[in-house]
Motif scaffolding. Sequence first.
Motif, PDB file in Angstrom:
ATOM      1  N   LEU A  25       0.833  -1.201   0.000  1.00  0.00           N
ATOM      2  CA  LEU A  25       0.000   0.000   0.000  1.00  0.00           C
ATOM      3  C   LEU A  25       0.869   1.254   0.000  1.00  0.00           C
ATOM      4  O   LEU A  25       0.516   2.267  -0.620  1.00  0.00           O
ATOM      5  CB  LEU A  25      -0.931   0.005   1.211  1.00  0.00           C
ATOM      6  CG  LEU A  25      -1.992  -1.098   1.252  1.00  0.00           C
ATOM      7  CD1 LEU A  25      -2.782  -1.033   2.553  1.00  0.00           C
ATOM      8  CD2 LEU A  25      -2.929  -0.984   0.061  1.00  0.00           C
ATOM      9  N   MET A  28       1.992   1.889  -3.529  1.00  0.00           N
ATOM     10  CA  MET A  28       0.898   2.493  -4.285  1.00  0.00           C
ATOM     11  C   MET A  28       0.722   3.959  -3.916  1.00  0.00           C
ATOM     12  O   MET A  28       0.542   4.824  -4.787  1.00  0.00           O
ATOM     13  CB  MET A  28      -0.409   1.731  -4.020  1.00  0.00           C
ATOM     14  CG  MET A  28      -0.450   0.327  -4.587  1.00  0.00           C
ATOM     15  SD  MET A  28      -1.994  -0.523  -4.146  1.00  0.00           S
ATOM     16  CE  MET A  28      -3.199   0.591  -4.861  1.00  0.00           C
ATOM     17  N   ILE A  31       3.517   6.086  -5.480  1.00  0.00           N
ATOM     18  CA  ILE A  31       3.340   6.296  -6.923  1.00  0.00           C
ATOM     19  C   ILE A  31       2.261   7.338  -7.189  1.00  0.00           C
ATOM     20  O   ILE A  31       2.448   8.275  -7.977  1.00  0.00           O
ATOM     21  CB  ILE A  31       2.993   4.966  -7.616  1.00  0.00           C
ATOM     22  CG1 ILE A  31       4.196   4.005  -7.550  1.00  0.00           C
ATOM     23  CG2 ILE A  31       2.590   5.205  -9.061  1.00  0.00           C
ATOM     24  CD1 ILE A  31       3.887   2.601  -8.024  1.00  0.00           C
ATOM     25  N   ILE A  32       1.126   7.198  -6.495  1.00  0.00           N
ATOM     26  CA  ILE A  32       0.019   8.143  -6.693  1.00  0.00           C
ATOM     27  C   ILE A  32       0.424   9.549  -6.268  1.00  0.00           C
ATOM     28  O   ILE A  32       0.142  10.538  -6.961  1.00  0.00           O
ATOM     29  CB  ILE A  32      -1.229   7.673  -5.917  1.00  0.00           C
ATOM     30  CG1 ILE A  32      -1.756   6.369  -6.515  1.00  0.00           C
ATOM     31  CG2 ILE A  32      -2.314   8.742  -5.925  1.00  0.00           C
ATOM     32  CD1 ILE A  32      -2.847   5.712  -5.691  1.00  0.00           C
TER      33      ILE A  32
END
Length: 350
Positions: A25, A28, A31-32
């Motif tokens: 998580l 993720m 990256i976001i």
Amino acid sequence: MRLIEKVWFQGHVAKWLYVPLLFPLTVMFAIISFLRRIAYQVGLLKRIKISVPIVVVGNIGIGGNGKTPTTLYLVEKLTEQGLKVGVVSRGYGSKAPHYPYQVSHESNAEQAGDEPLLIFKRTGVPVVIGADRVQACQRLVDLGCELIIADDGLQHYRLARDFEFVVVDGKRLFGNGLLLPSGPLRETTSRINSANCVIVNGESSWPCNGSKLSIPVLTMQLKAKQVINVKSGVVIALETFLTTQLTRDKTINALAGIGDPQRFFNTLEHLGFNLALAKGFIDHQAFTADDLQAFSQDIPLLMTEKDAVKCAGFAQDNFWYLPVDADFSTNNELISNVINNIVRLVPKSI
């Protein structure tokens, strides 16, 4: 302190379970977060420029770092320069009847959020809350504000800003150095260098020579001079409170619903208090009278100013709070230069 915070800041043994479990998580999230910031930088997502200068006071992690005392200090100093200053905040945990919502004398902590209400009560300047900071800032412009301080919102990139402060807790720093949810960071530490100024709250070994910071670094201490009764508003000098208000060897109870409750308790002990019962709550705790049943009414109950605005509705005679002020006395010349640079952002002040 919640278990996950012990993992982030104290290296609790549970890290061997939590970090591997949450790391996908975190990847993720990283990256976001990176793509979102790049999108604003290259113009794929639009930044909105308000017609008055915006000064952001924020941090790269979660939890209390000293943003609100910094905001209070800036409001005071900039108001002394003759500027009409406003403050915008998300109003974390607030349940206002509408947004944007202007904090008023009739507002309570449930409507406005604890920190915005604290700022309004302390300074009297216009304070507007709302998740849409752009819309909230426009309300402040309509009220005649010449400069707006965004309390938090470093990552609210939709709102263009003219000056950024990053506030760092000198004790907890960046925890385990990982991004959410494996760690406490919203952005990597490299983000600090793109700000205009960093403020280190309290004594710290950071930044060291290897930090390679290219922006001014200010050291801030939080100073307490008085205590105030939550129910009556009576103000007593701290030294007087210590010597005449207490009858049991300076013994008190204490509570704190802030990012690092232990920091408040350590401060009280450093000031000379003996803590019979010290109870920490989560940051932005929405207190009820039942939460305070464990505390005796026979001795003073001391809390932070942020907690006091949430306990005012059911305060007892023995409820007191300890307001603190940001002190930059070790950086007088540097902070004066920073304030002057901010004042120059306002066209009429050039």
